[in-house]
Scaffold this motif. Structure first.
Motif, mmCIF file in Angstrom:
data_model
loop_
_atom_site.group_PDB
_atom_site.id
_atom_site.type_symbol
_atom_site.label_atom_id
_atom_site.label_comp_id
_atom_site.label_asym_id
_atom_site.label_seq_id
_atom_site.Cartn_x
_atom_site.Cartn_y
_atom_site.Cartn_z
ATOM 1 N N LEU A 1 -1.117 21.471 -11.441
ATOM 2 C CA LEU A 1 -1.343 20.372 -12.478
ATOM 3 C C LEU A 1 -0.075 20.068 -13.090
ATOM 4 O O LEU A 1 0.092 18.806 -13.600
ATOM 5 C CB LEU A 1 -2.514 20.959 -13.357
ATOM 6 C CG LEU A 1 -2.741 20.116 -14.535
ATOM 7 C CD1 LEU A 1 -3.268 18.743 -14.095
ATOM 8 C CD2 LEU A 1 -4.035 20.821 -15.391
ATOM 9 N N THR A 2 0.602 20.986 -13.535
ATOM 10 C CA THR A 2 1.867 20.756 -14.139
ATOM 11 C C THR A 2 2.793 19.806 -13.497
ATOM 12 O O THR A 2 3.385 18.976 -13.829
ATOM 13 C CB THR A 2 2.685 22.086 -14.388
ATOM 14 O OG1 THR A 2 1.676 22.967 -15.463
ATOM 15 C CG2 THR A 2 3.990 21.913 -15.119
ATOM 16 N N GLU A 3 2.963 20.155 -12.128
ATOM 17 C CA GLU A 3 3.795 19.417 -11.180
ATOM 18 C C GLU A 3 3.328 17.933 -11.128
ATOM 19 O O GLU A 3 3.853 16.871 -11.352
ATOM 20 C CB GLU A 3 3.990 19.838 -9.718
ATOM 21 C CG GLU A 3 4.654 21.212 -9.627
ATOM 22 C CD GLU A 3 4.488 21.726 -8.294
ATOM 23 O OE1 GLU A 3 4.108 21.140 -7.211
ATOM 24 O OE2 GLU A 3 4.882 23.015 -7.944
ATOM 25 N N GLN A 4 1.919 17.633 -10.990
ATOM 26 C CA GLN A 4 1.307 16.410 -10.727
ATOM 27 C C GLN A 4 1.563 15.685 -12.265
ATOM 28 O O GLN A 4 1.876 14.468 -12.252
ATOM 29 C CB GLN A 4 0.107 16.433 -10.632
ATOM 30 C CG GLN A 4 -0.370 17.025 -9.037
ATOM 31 C CD GLN A 4 0.429 16.386 -8.051
ATOM 32 O OE1 GLN A 4 -0.249 15.333 -7.582
ATOM 33 N NE2 GLN A 4 1.523 16.723 -7.778
ATOM 34 N N LEU A 5 1.433 16.321 -13.510
ATOM 35 C CA LEU A 5 1.648 15.592 -14.696
ATOM 36 C C LEU A 5 3.046 15.326 -14.937
ATOM 37 O O LEU A 5 3.186 13.970 -15.402
ATOM 38 C CB LEU A 5 1.020 16.659 -15.625
ATOM 39 C CG LEU A 5 -0.437 16.876 -15.907
ATOM 40 C CD1 LEU A 5 -0.732 17.855 -16.928
ATOM 41 C CD2 LEU A 5 -1.274 15.465 -16.347
ATOM 42 N N VAL B 1 0.752 -1.196 -0.196
ATOM 43 C CA VAL B 1 -0.040 0.064 0.058
ATOM 44 C C VAL B 1 0.853 1.258 0.134
ATOM 45 O O VAL B 1 0.380 2.396 -0.624
ATOM 46 C CB VAL B 1 -0.941 -0.020 1.284
ATOM 47 C CG1 VAL B 1 -1.619 1.319 1.208
ATOM 48 C CG2 VAL B 1 -1.965 -1.082 1.008
ATOM 49 N N GLU B 2 1.896 1.338 0.921
ATOM 50 C CA GLU B 2 2.884 2.292 0.746
ATOM 51 C C GLU B 2 3.417 2.646 -0.661
ATOM 52 O O GLU B 2 3.871 3.669 -1.009
ATOM 53 C CB GLU B 2 4.101 1.985 1.774
ATOM 54 C CG GLU B 2 4.141 2.969 3.127
ATOM 55 C CD GLU B 2 5.157 2.670 3.895
ATOM 56 O OE1 GLU B 2 6.224 3.196 3.787
ATOM 57 O OE2 GLU B 2 4.989 1.898 4.909
ATOM 58 N N ALA B 3 3.818 1.291 -1.426
ATOM 59 C CA ALA B 3 4.540 1.494 -2.516
ATOM 60 C C ALA B 3 3.474 2.052 -3.503
ATOM 61 O O ALA B 3 3.944 2.893 -4.377
ATOM 62 C CB ALA B 3 4.856 0.181 -3.121
ATOM 63 N N THR B 4 2.335 1.805 -3.465
ATOM 64 C CA THR B 4 1.011 2.343 -4.560
ATOM 65 C C THR B 4 1.074 3.983 -4.113
ATOM 66 O O THR B 4 0.860 4.812 -5.046
ATOM 67 C CB THR B 4 -0.272 1.721 -4.215
ATOM 68 O OG1 THR B 4 -0.060 0.235 -4.446
ATOM 69 C CG2 THR B 4 -1.338 2.355 -4.982
ATOM 70 N N LEU B 5 0.965 4.212 -2.899
ATOM 71 C CA LEU B 5 0.707 5.835 -2.390
ATOM 72 C C LEU B 5 2.108 6.456 -2.621
ATOM 73 O O LEU B 5 1.607 7.845 -2.988
ATOM 74 C CB LEU B 5 0.392 5.809 -0.958
ATOM 75 C CG LEU B 5 -0.988 5.333 -0.431
ATOM 76 C CD1 LEU B 5 -1.063 5.178 0.881
ATOM 77 C CD2 LEU B 5 -2.068 6.063 -1.373
ATOM 78 N N SER B 6 3.026 5.844 -2.842
ATOM 79 C CA SER B 6 4.317 6.634 -3.141
ATOM 80 C C SER B 6 4.386 7.048 -4.747
ATOM 81 O O SER B 6 4.987 8.195 -5.149
ATOM 82 C CB SER B 6 5.739 5.618 -3.017
ATOM 83 O OG SER B 6 5.773 4.866 -3.968
ATOM 84 N N VAL B 7 3.568 6.309 -5.456
ATOM 85 C CA VAL B 7 3.237 6.839 -6.901
ATOM 86 C C VAL B 7 2.087 7.741 -6.990
ATOM 87 O O VAL B 7 2.124 8.680 -7.908
ATOM 88 C CB VAL B 7 3.089 5.602 -7.817
ATOM 89 C CG1 VAL B 7 2.816 5.872 -9.154
ATOM 90 C CG2 VAL B 7 4.570 4.770 -7.651
ATOM 91 N N VAL B 8 1.033 7.133 -6.557
ATOM 92 C CA VAL B 8 -0.383 8.021 -6.693
ATOM 93 C C VAL B 8 -1.014 8.894 -5.498
ATOM 94 O O VAL B 8 -2.010 9.297 -5.580
ATOM 95 C CB VAL B 8 -1.472 6.900 -7.201
ATOM 96 C CG1 VAL B 8 -0.860 6.362 -8.728
ATOM 97 C CG2 VAL B 8 -1.767 5.865 -6.271
ATOM 98 N N GLY B 9 0.016 8.675 -4.535
ATOM 99 C CA GLY B 9 -0.673 9.428 -3.214
ATOM 100 C C GLY B 9 -0.815 11.008 -3.565
ATOM 101 O O GLY B 9 -0.385 11.729 -4.291
ATOM 102 N N GLY B 10 -1.689 11.671 -2.509
ATOM 103 C CA GLY B 10 -1.821 13.071 -2.908
ATOM 104 C C GLY B 10 -3.371 13.251 -3.000
ATOM 105 O O GLY B 10 -4.033 12.237 -3.490
ATOM 106 N N LYS B 11 -3.660 14.512 -3.400
ATOM 107 C CA LYS B 11 -4.851 14.813 -3.469
ATOM 108 C C LYS B 11 -5.447 14.790 -4.922
ATOM 109 O O LYS B 11 -6.494 14.502 -5.487
ATOM 110 C CB LYS B 11 -5.085 16.361 -3.178
ATOM 111 C CG LYS B 11 -6.225 17.067 -3.171
ATOM 112 C CD LYS B 11 -6.713 18.397 -2.707
ATOM 113 C CE LYS B 11 -8.067 18.886 -2.879
ATOM 114 N NZ LYS B 11 -8.243 20.031 -2.297
#
Length: 102
Positions: free
Chosen positions: A47-51, A6-16
């Motif tokens: 948006l730029t940062e997240q992309l 779960v930590e591995a997943t959130l390290s990639v897609v975590g955040g708002k």
């Protein structure tokens, strides 16, 4: 990183914003302004940062067309599409939660 998946997943897609951006791309390729309009609360900078982070992690593909003005499109990568079942499960849970809260 610990052995927690779960930590591995959130390290990639975590955040708002990341999962919301990915969810908007499920419907197909979008240009930057289309994404921003569909996620009204996000700033251009965020948006730029997240992309950029999603592209770096291989979940989306950024395609630049050599036109004037430049045309840039974003889409889910093959790897990004493997996250679709997770997002669908989240959407289903969200519906149940919304009903419970109503």
């Amino acid at each position: 990183m610990s052995g927690c998946p779960v930590e591995a997943t959130l390290s990639v897609v975590g955040g708002k914003w990341k999962v919301i951006i990915l969810w908007r791309l499920v419907g197909g390729t979008k240009r930057f302004n289309e994404l921003q309009r569909s996620i009204s609360a996000i700033t251009r900078k965020m948006l730029t940062e997240q992309l950029r982070e999603l592209e770096k992690d291989g979940l989306i593909v950024r395609t630049v067309y050599s036109e004037v003005p430049p045309k840039v499109e974003y889409s889910l990568s093959d790897y990004g599409r493997t996250f679709l079942p997770v997002m669908q499960a989240m959407a289903q849970w969200g519906l149940v939660h919304q009903e419970r809260e109503a």
